[in-house]
Enzyme design. Structure first.
Site, PDB file in Angstrom:
ATOM      1  N   GLU A   1      33.154  39.928  29.733  1.00 35.56           N
ATOM      2  CA  GLU A   1      34.354  39.674  30.287  1.00 35.56           C
ATOM      3  C   GLU A   1      35.475  40.769  29.789  1.00 35.56           C
ATOM      4  O   GLU A   1      35.332  41.225  28.626  1.00 35.56           O
ATOM      5  CB  GLU A   1      34.910  38.373  29.681  1.00 35.56           C
ATOM      6  CG  GLU A   1      36.508  37.879  29.977  1.00 35.56           C
ATOM      7  CD  GLU A   1      36.689  36.566  29.798  1.00 35.56           C
ATOM      8  OE1 GLU A   1      35.980  35.407  29.638  1.00 35.56           O
ATOM      9  OE2 GLU A   1      38.217  36.300  29.831  1.00 35.56           O
TER      10      GLU A   1
ATOM     11  N   GLU B   1      37.917  43.360  24.270  1.00 33.17           N
ATOM     12  CA  GLU B   1      39.447  43.400  24.262  1.00 33.17           C
ATOM     13  C   GLU B   1      39.912  44.189  22.838  1.00 33.17           C
ATOM     14  O   GLU B   1      39.817  44.083  22.009  1.00 33.17           O
ATOM     15  CB  GLU B   1      39.623  41.896  23.992  1.00 33.17           C
ATOM     16  CG  GLU B   1      41.292  41.494  23.620  1.00 33.17           C
ATOM     17  CD  GLU B   1      42.224  41.847  24.834  1.00 33.17           C
ATOM     18  OE1 GLU B   1      42.115  41.389  25.962  1.00 33.17           O
ATOM     19  OE2 GLU B   1      42.980  42.694  24.350  1.00 33.17           O
TER      20      GLU B   1
ATOM     21  N   ASP C   1      38.444  49.538  24.518  1.00 30.08           N
ATOM     22  CA  ASP C   1      38.494  49.605  25.953  1.00 30.08           C
ATOM     23  C   ASP C   1      37.074  49.482  26.478  1.00 30.08           C
ATOM     24  O   ASP C   1      36.481  50.095  26.221  1.00 30.08           O
ATOM     25  CB  ASP C   1      39.019  51.057  26.251  1.00 30.08           C
ATOM     26  CG  ASP C   1      39.295  51.098  27.781  1.00 30.08           C
ATOM     27  OD1 ASP C   1      38.730  50.633  28.465  1.00 30.08           O
ATOM     28  OD2 ASP C   1      40.282  52.006  27.897  1.00 30.08           O
TER      29      ASP C   1
ATOM     30  N   ASP D   1      46.493  43.491  33.328  1.00 26.53           N
ATOM     31  CA  ASP D   1      47.710  43.842  33.082  1.00 26.53           C
ATOM     32  C   ASP D   1      48.204  44.618  34.540  1.00 26.53           C
ATOM     33  O   ASP D   1      47.417  45.200  34.994  1.00 26.53           O
ATOM     34  CB  ASP D   1      47.795  44.924  32.112  1.00 26.53           C
ATOM     35  CG  ASP D   1      47.733  44.541  30.582  1.00 26.53           C
ATOM     36  OD1 ASP D   1      48.372  43.786  30.098  1.00 26.53           O
ATOM     37  OD2 ASP D   1      46.386  44.476  30.364  1.00 26.53           O
TER      38      ASP D   1
ATOM     39  N   LYS E   1      55.336  48.658  37.812  1.00 24.32           N
ATOM     40  CA  LYS E   1      55.976  49.840  38.304  1.00 24.32           C
ATOM     41  C   LYS E   1      55.312  50.893  39.178  1.00 24.32           C
ATOM     42  O   LYS E   1      53.836  51.050  38.596  1.00 24.32           O
ATOM     43  CB  LYS E   1      56.587  50.561  37.083  1.00 24.32           C
ATOM     44  CG  LYS E   1      57.585  49.628  36.226  1.00 24.32           C
ATOM     45  CD  LYS E   1      58.482  50.587  35.248  1.00 24.32           C
ATOM     46  CE  LYS E   1      59.225  49.894  34.683  1.00 24.32           C
ATOM     47  NZ  LYS E   1      59.505  50.135  33.170  1.00 24.32           N
TER      48      LYS E   1
ATOM     49  N   ASP F   1      48.114  36.645  38.862  1.00 21.61           N
ATOM     50  CA  ASP F   1      49.049  35.862  39.181  1.00 21.61           C
ATOM     51  C   ASP F   1      50.189  36.980  39.765  1.00 21.61           C
ATOM     52  O   ASP F   1      51.320  36.491  39.975  1.00 21.61           O
ATOM     53  CB  ASP F   1      49.506  35.134  38.070  1.00 21.61           C
ATOM     54  CG  ASP F   1      49.995  36.148  36.919  1.00 21.61           C
ATOM     55  OD1 ASP F   1      48.800  36.123  36.065  1.00 21.61           O
ATOM     56  OD2 ASP F   1      50.979  36.553  36.902  1.00 21.61           O
TER      57      ASP F   1
ATOM     58  N   THR G   1      43.001  30.573  32.022  1.00 19.69           N
ATOM     59  CA  THR G   1      43.326  31.047  30.724  1.00 19.69           C
ATOM     60  C   THR G   1      44.683  31.068  30.480  1.00 19.69           C
ATOM     61  O   THR G   1      45.804  30.382  31.104  1.00 19.69           O
ATOM     62  CB  THR G   1      43.050  32.681  31.029  1.00 19.69           C
ATOM     63  OG1 THR G   1      44.031  33.168  31.932  1.00 19.69           O
ATOM     64  CG2 THR G   1      41.526  32.855  31.420  1.00 19.69           C
TER      65      THR G   1
ATOM     66  N   TYR H   1      47.090  33.091  30.434  1.00 19.05           N
ATOM     67  CA  TYR H   1      47.942  33.934  31.344  1.00 19.05           C
ATOM     68  C   TYR H   1      48.148  33.288  32.756  1.00 19.05           C
ATOM     69  O   TYR H   1      49.145  32.999  33.195  1.00 19.05           O
ATOM     70  CB  TYR H   1      47.570  35.393  31.643  1.00 19.05           C
ATOM     71  CG  TYR H   1      48.153  36.129  30.509  1.00 19.05           C
ATOM     72  CD1 TYR H   1      47.568  36.325  29.326  1.00 19.05           C
ATOM     73  CD2 TYR H   1      49.344  37.197  30.893  1.00 19.05           C
ATOM     74  CE1 TYR H   1      48.097  37.248  28.417  1.00 19.05           C
ATOM     75  CE2 TYR H   1      49.996  37.784  29.889  1.00 19.05           C
ATOM     76  CZ  TYR H   1      49.381  37.801  28.617  1.00 19.05           C
ATOM     77  OH  TYR H   1      50.011  38.685  27.704  1.00 19.05           O
TER      78      TYR H   1
HETATM   79  C1  LIG Z   1      47.448  40.142  30.731  1.00 18.74           C
HETATM   80  S1  LIG Z   1      46.195  39.990  29.562  1.00 18.74           S
HETATM   81  C2  LIG Z   1      45.374  38.562  30.486  1.00 18.74           C
HETATM   82  C3  LIG Z   1      44.511  37.987  29.052  1.00 18.74           C
HETATM   83  C4  LIG Z   1      43.559  36.875  29.571  1.00 18.74           C
HETATM   84  N1  LIG Z   1      42.287  37.671  30.330  1.00 18.74           N
HETATM   85  C5  LIG Z   1      44.229  35.972  30.372  1.00 18.74           C
HETATM   86  O1  LIG Z   1      43.832  35.641  31.256  1.00 18.74           O
HETATM   87  O2  LIG Z   1      44.958  35.110  29.579  1.00 18.74           O
HETATM   88  C6  LIG Z   1      45.415  41.314  30.028  1.00 18.74           C
HETATM   89  C7  LIG Z   1      44.300  41.695  28.926  1.00 18.74           C
HETATM   90  O3  LIG Z   1      43.625  42.798  29.202  1.00 18.74           O
HETATM   91  C8  LIG Z   1      43.457  43.665  28.136  1.00 18.74           C
HETATM   92  N2  LIG Z   1      42.837  44.858  28.539  1.00 18.74           N
HETATM   93  C9  LIG Z   1      43.668  45.601  29.207  1.00 18.74           C
HETATM   94  N3  LIG Z   1      42.880  46.754  29.454  1.00 18.74           N
HETATM   95  C10 LIG Z   1      41.557  46.496  29.106  1.00 18.74           C
HETATM   96  C11 LIG Z   1      40.464  47.495  28.840  1.00 18.74           C
HETATM   97  N4  LIG Z   1      40.398  48.471  29.489  1.00 18.74           N
HETATM   98  N5  LIG Z   1      39.646  46.809  28.206  1.00 18.74           N
HETATM   99  C12 LIG Z   1      39.573  45.787  27.529  1.00 18.74           C
HETATM  100  N6  LIG Z   1      40.866  44.969  27.801  1.00 18.74           N
HETATM  101  C13 LIG Z   1      41.507  45.329  28.573  1.00 18.74           C
HETATM  102  C14 LIG Z   1      44.721  43.635  27.380  1.00 18.74           C
HETATM  103  O4  LIG Z   1      44.667  43.811  26.101  1.00 18.74           O
HETATM  104  C15 LIG Z   1      45.178  42.026  27.568  1.00 18.74           C
HETATM  105  O5  LIG Z   1      44.828  41.305  26.403  1.00 18.74           O
END
Ligand SMILES: C[S@@+](CC[C@H](N)C(=O)[O-])C[C@H]1O[C@@H](n2cnc3c(N)ncnc32)[C@H](O)[C@@H]1O
Length: 243
Positions: free
Chosen positions: A74, A99, A126, A148, A152, A184, A222, A224
């Site tokens: 994940e 994460e 990452d 994310d 923009k 979403d 989740t 989000y």
């Molecule tokens: C909008 S949040 C959604 C979190 C979770 N998946 C949820 O649905 O509640 C996006 C998450 O992806 C993580 N993220 C973004 N780019 C990532 C990457 N390259 N590797 C690991 N995590 C990443 C961010 O730190 C953030 O916690």
């Protein structure tokens, strides 16, 4: 060719090798309480996946202490509730979650402790840095839930769903394996639908609208997804089969 530091936005000094653009926002949120610090400093090291040296590959049975039926990954697990849910329901599967957000790591460690999970390992950073260490056709399911959205236009290049990421996902997934994407954000949904089914390795499995409007029964919404629903947006989940 290396990029100037201001181009990547990743804080590299000029002349350093080019790194991937950040696809995430912050790495830290609220200051950690003492018990949260204990989780990060005391518990996390025992559950951490170390990034292998360049060219190195994971030895999954050694990493987990058992030979799993399959490996699931994940990317960006946020608070870790979905990762923990899948791990609890699939004890013979090895789950790896990546994460960079330290407060999310704390939350995942709390879920793991509460549920007594022995089949989860975590990488704080990452996820894309970890992918080269997985062998070809070594992962059965890859979850990227509510990445994310970078709404923009000038930030679209930071979206994690890009051709290089899909190429790497195609390499890692077993034939018949699954790439599961949730969002979403309408613009990101269209972005995903433009790119993933166009990739030769992936086939969209949806047959009816409910196949993407509803989460499959084995998944939980989740944080989000719940937030989006509360704010009137519709979370969707796209499931792609690795050909
Ligand atoms: C909008 S949040 C959604 C979190 C979770 N998946 C949820 O649905 O509640 C996006 C998450 O992806 C993580 N993220 C973004 N780019 C990532 C990457 N390259 N590797 C690991 N995590 C990443 C961010 O730190 C953030 O916690």
């Amino acid at each position: 060719m290396s990029a100037p530091a201001d181009e990547t936005g990743n804080g590299e000094a000029p002349g350093e090798p080019r790194r991937l653009l950040h696809s995430y926002g912050r790495r830290r949120g609220r200051k950690l309480k003492p018990n949260q610090k204990t989780l990060i400093e005391g518990t996390l090291p025992g559950l951490s996946v170390a990034r292998p040296a360049p060219g190195g590959r994971f030895d999954v049975p050694t990493l987990f202490g058992f030979a799993p039926r399959a490996v699931w990954l994940e990317v960006g697990f946020g608070g870790g509730e979905h990762l923990a849910h899948q791990a609890a329901n699939n004890p013979d599967v090895a789950l790896i979650g990546a994460e960079p957000f330290v407060n999310g790591m704390v939350s995942a460690l709390q879920h793991i402790g509460r549920l007594g999970l022995a089949n989860v390992r975590l990488y704080q950073g990452d996820a894309r840095d970890l992918l080269p260490a997985f062998g070809d056709a070594s992962i059965e399911k890859l979850f990227v839930l509510h990445p994310d959205p970078w709404p923009k236009l000038r930030h679209h290049k930071r979206r994690i769903v890009q051709k290089p990421f899909l190429d790497e996902a195609a390499r890692l997934l077993v034939p018949g394996g699954e790439l599961r994407l949730a969002t979403d954000d309408e613009s990101y949904l269209l972005w995903m639908l433009e790119r993933v089914p166009a990739h030769p390795a992936f086939e969209w499995t949806a047959r009816t609208a409910d196949d993407w409007r509803l989460y499959p029964p084995d998944a939980i919404e989740t944080r989000y997804a719940a937030k989006a629903r509360a704010e009137g947006r519709k979370p969707t989940m796209l499931r792609f089969r690795r050909r």
